[in-house]
Design a protein around this motif. Structure first.
Motif, mmCIF file in Angstrom:
data_model
loop_
_atom_site.group_PDB
_atom_site.id
_atom_site.type_symbol
_atom_site.label_atom_id
_atom_site.label_comp_id
_atom_site.label_asym_id
_atom_site.label_seq_id
_atom_site.Cartn_x
_atom_site.Cartn_y
_atom_site.Cartn_z
ATOM 1 N N LEU A 75 0.880 -1.259 0.095
ATOM 2 C CA LEU A 75 -0.247 -0.245 0.054
ATOM 3 C C LEU A 75 1.045 1.383 -0.272
ATOM 4 N N GLU A 76 1.584 0.817 0.685
ATOM 5 C CA GLU A 76 2.801 2.338 0.874
ATOM 6 C C GLU A 76 3.876 2.377 -0.504
ATOM 7 N N THR A 77 4.252 1.838 -1.162
ATOM 8 C CA THR A 77 5.151 1.463 -2.656
ATOM 9 C C THR A 77 4.051 1.117 -4.024
ATOM 10 N N LYS A 78 3.257 0.294 -4.053
ATOM 11 C CA LYS A 78 2.470 -0.236 -4.994
ATOM 12 C C LYS A 78 3.357 -1.475 -5.489
ATOM 13 N N ALA A 79 4.716 -1.972 -4.944
ATOM 14 C CA ALA A 79 5.876 -3.055 -5.059
ATOM 15 C C ALA A 79 4.544 -4.363 -5.506
ATOM 16 N N SER A 80 5.357 -5.195 -6.003
ATOM 17 C CA SER A 80 4.522 -6.245 -6.102
ATOM 18 C C SER A 80 5.194 -7.512 -4.561
ATOM 19 N N VAL A 81 4.014 -7.984 -4.201
ATOM 20 C CA VAL A 81 4.445 -8.414 -2.931
ATOM 21 C C VAL A 81 3.874 -9.978 -2.674
ATOM 22 N N VAL A 82 4.743 -11.059 -2.470
ATOM 23 C CA VAL A 82 4.573 -12.285 -1.989
ATOM 24 C C VAL A 82 4.127 -12.339 -0.197
ATOM 25 N N CYS A 83 3.526 -12.905 0.092
ATOM 26 C CA CYS A 83 2.990 -12.694 1.519
ATOM 27 C C CYS A 83 2.651 -15.085 1.902
ATOM 28 N N SER A 84 4.022 -15.172 2.491
ATOM 29 C CA SER A 84 4.005 -16.461 2.757
ATOM 30 C C SER A 84 3.811 -16.863 3.796
ATOM 31 N N ASP A 85 3.361 -17.459 4.690
ATOM 32 C CA ASP A 85 3.047 -18.493 6.258
ATOM 33 C C ASP A 85 3.149 -19.593 5.772
ATOM 34 N N ILE A 86 3.010 -20.675 6.895
ATOM 35 C CA ILE A 86 2.759 -22.264 6.709
ATOM 36 C C ILE A 86 1.511 -22.374 7.532
ATOM 37 N N SER A 87 1.299 -21.228 7.894
ATOM 38 C CA SER A 87 -0.346 -21.595 8.367
ATOM 39 C C SER A 87 -1.341 -21.482 7.337
ATOM 40 N N LYS A 88 -2.592 -22.078 6.845
ATOM 41 C CA LYS A 88 -3.741 -21.991 6.116
ATOM 42 C C LYS A 88 -4.698 -20.801 6.824
ATOM 43 N N LYS A 89 -4.729 -21.180 8.030
ATOM 44 C CA LYS A 89 -5.603 -20.186 8.562
ATOM 45 C C LYS A 89 -5.028 -18.734 8.740
ATOM 46 N N SER A 90 -4.112 -18.576 9.244
ATOM 47 C CA SER A 90 -2.838 -17.449 8.508
ATOM 48 C C SER A 90 -3.466 -16.768 7.775
ATOM 49 N N CYS A 91 -3.642 -17.780 6.597
ATOM 50 C CA CYS A 91 -3.117 -17.183 5.035
ATOM 51 C C CYS A 91 -4.310 -16.492 4.496
ATOM 52 N N LYS A 92 -5.737 -17.387 5.290
ATOM 53 C CA LYS A 92 -7.271 -16.942 5.023
ATOM 54 C C LYS A 92 -6.945 -15.162 5.446
ATOM 55 N N VAL A 93 -6.721 -14.853 6.592
ATOM 56 C CA VAL A 93 -6.679 -13.911 7.501
ATOM 57 C C VAL A 93 -5.556 -12.628 6.716
ATOM 58 N N ILE A 94 -4.655 -12.959 6.094
ATOM 59 C CA ILE A 94 -3.929 -12.566 5.442
ATOM 60 C C ILE A 94 -4.933 -11.827 4.122
ATOM 61 N N LYS A 95 -5.224 -12.932 3.454
ATOM 62 C CA LYS A 95 -5.956 -12.465 1.990
ATOM 63 C C LYS A 95 -8.105 -11.846 2.674
ATOM 64 N N LYS A 96 -8.137 -11.872 3.988
ATOM 65 C CA LYS A 96 -8.709 -11.288 4.614
ATOM 66 C C LYS A 96 -8.505 -9.627 4.638
ATOM 67 N N ASN A 97 -7.637 -9.373 5.413
ATOM 68 C CA ASN A 97 -7.238 -7.855 5.190
ATOM 69 C C ASN A 97 -6.179 -7.252 3.713
ATOM 70 N N ALA A 98 -6.146 -7.769 3.124
ATOM 71 C CA ALA A 98 -5.396 -7.225 1.518
ATOM 72 C C ALA A 98 -7.392 -7.212 0.715
ATOM 73 N N LYS A 99 -7.911 -8.137 1.128
ATOM 74 C CA LYS A 99 -9.412 -7.787 0.320
ATOM 75 C C LYS A 99 -10.174 -5.944 1.066
ATOM 76 N N GLN A 100 -10.075 -6.142 2.370
ATOM 77 C CA GLN A 100 -10.548 -5.066 3.156
ATOM 78 C C GLN A 100 -9.531 -3.805 3.219
ATOM 79 N N LEU A 101 -7.950 -4.293 2.899
ATOM 80 C CA LEU A 101 -6.948 -3.141 2.720
ATOM 81 C C LEU A 101 -6.867 -2.773 1.638
ATOM 82 N N SER A 102 -8.026 -3.106 0.484
ATOM 83 C CA SER A 102 -8.160 -2.794 -1.386
ATOM 84 C C SER A 102 -6.715 -2.682 -1.213
ATOM 85 N N ALA A 103 -5.300 -3.999 -0.598
ATOM 86 C CA ALA A 103 -4.094 -4.682 -1.187
ATOM 87 C C ALA A 103 -4.040 -5.397 -2.099
#
Length: 276
Positions: free
Chosen positions: A129-157
């Protein structure tokens, strides 16, 4: 509608909080969230409704039982943005904003960035959001990845979320890799404050016997995923600077440490990968 004297309620609960070794300002945080106002505006609140009082009391009683505010409301603020959190991810800490600040010095819209151990996604999403850089977010937890996707959607990232055990499913190389790995020593977990050991996932806390397991793994694999001119930015425990620097001195030509606002070592930046 019967109105309640908010100043009396506030005075009573701030006193209860402080007797329980919880900063009184945390009651203000709870009240401001329930009333949906800025915390500074509480000083102008004279009365509240019974319904508002009931909600404030319910939340305040939970906090007195050491339930963290982020778990009561399922959100936390990071870099001025509202992130959804639950017990599957580490609650974003203010100290981690220092990691983002340092990483941003090396990132622009052309950069390829990997946020590993992403958790809630607060680091990677903020960078995007600060730079428009190409970003990969990675985590071992499937539940964590769901949270990342939810936050990305809510924040339009615009971030790519990869569920991966460290680098197992990571493809390609990056200009900047940012990491906030688990770094608490295993035998220290039981002595952590209740707000942490009961509400943050152990997976995001436990760094092994010496707290350094994941730094060692990063050092062993980083050359395969970071461009020679790339930068590695990591959060560390306050007492780990020398150990972490020693681990990465064999991999990079330059390893620097930066402190947080309390003047405690908090961020390690590694530059100039050494040749084989």
């Amino acid at each position: 509608m019967n109105l309640i004297d908010f100043k009396k309620v506030r005075s009573h609960f701030k006193s209860l909080f402080e007797k329980s070794s919880i900063p009184g300002v945390e009651f203000d945080e709870i009240a401001s969230r329930v009333l949906n106002i800025n915390r500074l505006d509480l000083f102008s609140v004279i009365t509240i409704s019974r319904k508002q009082l009931k909600t404030i009391l319910k939340c305040a009683k939970k906090r007195l039982k050491h339930v963290p505010i982020s778990s009561i409301f399922n959100y936390s603020y990071f870099y001025g943005r509202k992130f959804f959190v639950n017990n599957n991810v580490l609650t974003p800490r203010f100290d981690t904003e220092i990691v983002v600040n340092k990483a941003l010095d090396y990132i622009n819209y052309n950069s390829k960035v990997l946020d590993i151990f992403s958790g809630s996604g607060c680091i990677g999403i903020t960078i995007n959001l600060e730079t428009k850089a190409s970003v990969v977010c990675s985590d071992i937890s499937k539940k964590s990845c769901k949270v990342i996707k939810k936050n990305a959607k809510q924040l339009s990232a615009n971030v790519n979320v990869v569920c991966s055990n460290l680098f197992d499913k990571i493809v390609g190389k990056f200009d900047v890799i940012v990491a906030n790995p688990p770094y608490i020593e295993s035998n220290e977990i039981s002595s952590l404050e209740p707000e942490v050991k009961y509400y943050d996932p152990i997976l995001a806390l436990d760094g092994g016997k010496d707290g350094l397991n994941f730094y060692k793994t990063l050092a062993q694999n980083i050359k395969n995923y970071l461009y020679p001119s790339g930068i590695l930015v990591m959060e560390i425990g306050y007492n780990q600077a020398e150990c972490v620097k020693k681990i990465f001195n064999g991999v990079f030509n330059l390893v620097e440490c930066y402190c947080d606002l309390d003047e405690l070592p908090r961020v390690i930046i590694c530059k100039n990968l050494k040749g084989d």
